[in-house]
Design a protein around this motif. Structure first.
Motif, short mmCIF file in Angstrom:
data_model
loop_
_atom_site.label_atom_id
_atom_site.label_comp_id
_atom_site.label_asym_id
_atom_site.label_seq_id
_atom_site.Cartn_x
_atom_site.Cartn_y
_atom_site.Cartn_z
N THR A 3 0.95 -1.28 -0.05
CA THR A 3 -0.25 0.07 0.08
C THR A 3 0.76 0.70 0.30
OG1 THR A 3 -1.75 -1.34 1.02
CG2 THR A 3 -1.85 1.38 0.80
N SER A 5 1.10 5.47 0.27
CA SER A 5 0.94 7.05 0.66
C SER A 5 -0.24 7.38 -0.48
CB SER A 5 1.46 7.34 1.38
OG SER A 5 0.40 8.62 1.91
N LYS A 36 -7.84 -4.82 13.77
CA LYS A 36 -7.83 -3.66 12.36
C LYS A 36 -7.94 -2.79 12.99
CE LYS A 36 -12.49 -5.47 11.62
NZ LYS A 36 -14.44 -5.16 11.05
N ILE A 38 -7.39 1.90 13.12
CA ILE A 38 -7.85 3.07 12.24
C ILE A 38 -7.68 4.14 12.74
CG2 ILE A 38 -9.88 5.03 13.08
CD1 ILE A 38 -11.76 2.28 14.26
N ARG A 40 -5.94 7.97 12.35
CA ARG A 40 -5.87 8.91 12.15
C ARG A 40 -5.26 10.18 11.69
NH1 ARG A 40 -11.84 8.07 13.90
NH2 ARG A 40 -12.17 6.47 15.96
N GLU A 57 -10.77 12.83 6.61
CA GLU A 57 -11.27 11.86 7.26
C GLU A 57 -10.63 10.38 7.52
OE1 GLU A 57 -14.94 11.02 7.40
OE2 GLU A 57 -15.20 13.28 7.58
N PRO A 58 -11.06 9.69 8.94
CA PRO A 58 -10.21 8.18 9.44
C PRO A 58 -9.98 7.32 8.82
CG PRO A 58 -11.82 8.80 10.30
CD PRO A 58 -11.91 10.07 9.93
N PHE A 59 -9.41 6.79 8.67
CA PHE A 59 -10.04 5.17 7.56
C PHE A 59 -9.09 4.02 7.97
CE2 PHE A 59 -5.51 7.27 6.37
CZ PHE A 59 -4.61 6.24 5.87
N GLU A 60 -9.56 2.88 7.52
CA GLU A 60 -9.80 1.73 8.02
C GLU A 60 -8.80 0.22 7.37
OE1 GLU A 60 -12.55 -2.05 9.56
OE2 GLU A 60 -12.87 0.30 10.18
N ILE A 61 -7.60 0.11 8.31
CA ILE A 61 -6.63 -0.73 7.29
C ILE A 61 -7.15 -2.31 8.40
CG2 ILE A 61 -5.39 0.81 5.85
CD1 ILE A 61 -3.47 -0.21 8.12
#
Length: 61
Positions: A3, A5, A36, A38, A40, A57-61
């Motif tokens: 992944t 950025s 999980k 999260i 931020r 916005e936060p995101f989850e990986i």
């Protein structure tokens, strides 16, 4: 799976219109069997002699 950025928050502008952002990450870990994360992004910016917060916005990986 790799992944990369896509989030870049950098300095921009010139003179009195220069934006100077400072950033960090807060990572919350949740979940029981498989964790999980999260993520931020937190950003504060020095602009026109005052501090401003940017909402990302936060995101989850």
């Amino acid at each position: 799976m790799e992944t990369r950025s896509q989030l870049f928050i950098g300095r921009s502008g010139q003179g009195s219109n220069k934006h100077r952002p400072y950033s960090c990450l807060r990572i919350d870990v949740k979940g029981e069997g498989q964790p999980k994360f999260i993520v931020r992004p937190l950003v504060a910016e020095w602009y026109q002699r005052r501090w401003c917060d940017r909402e990302i916005e936060p995101f989850e990986i």
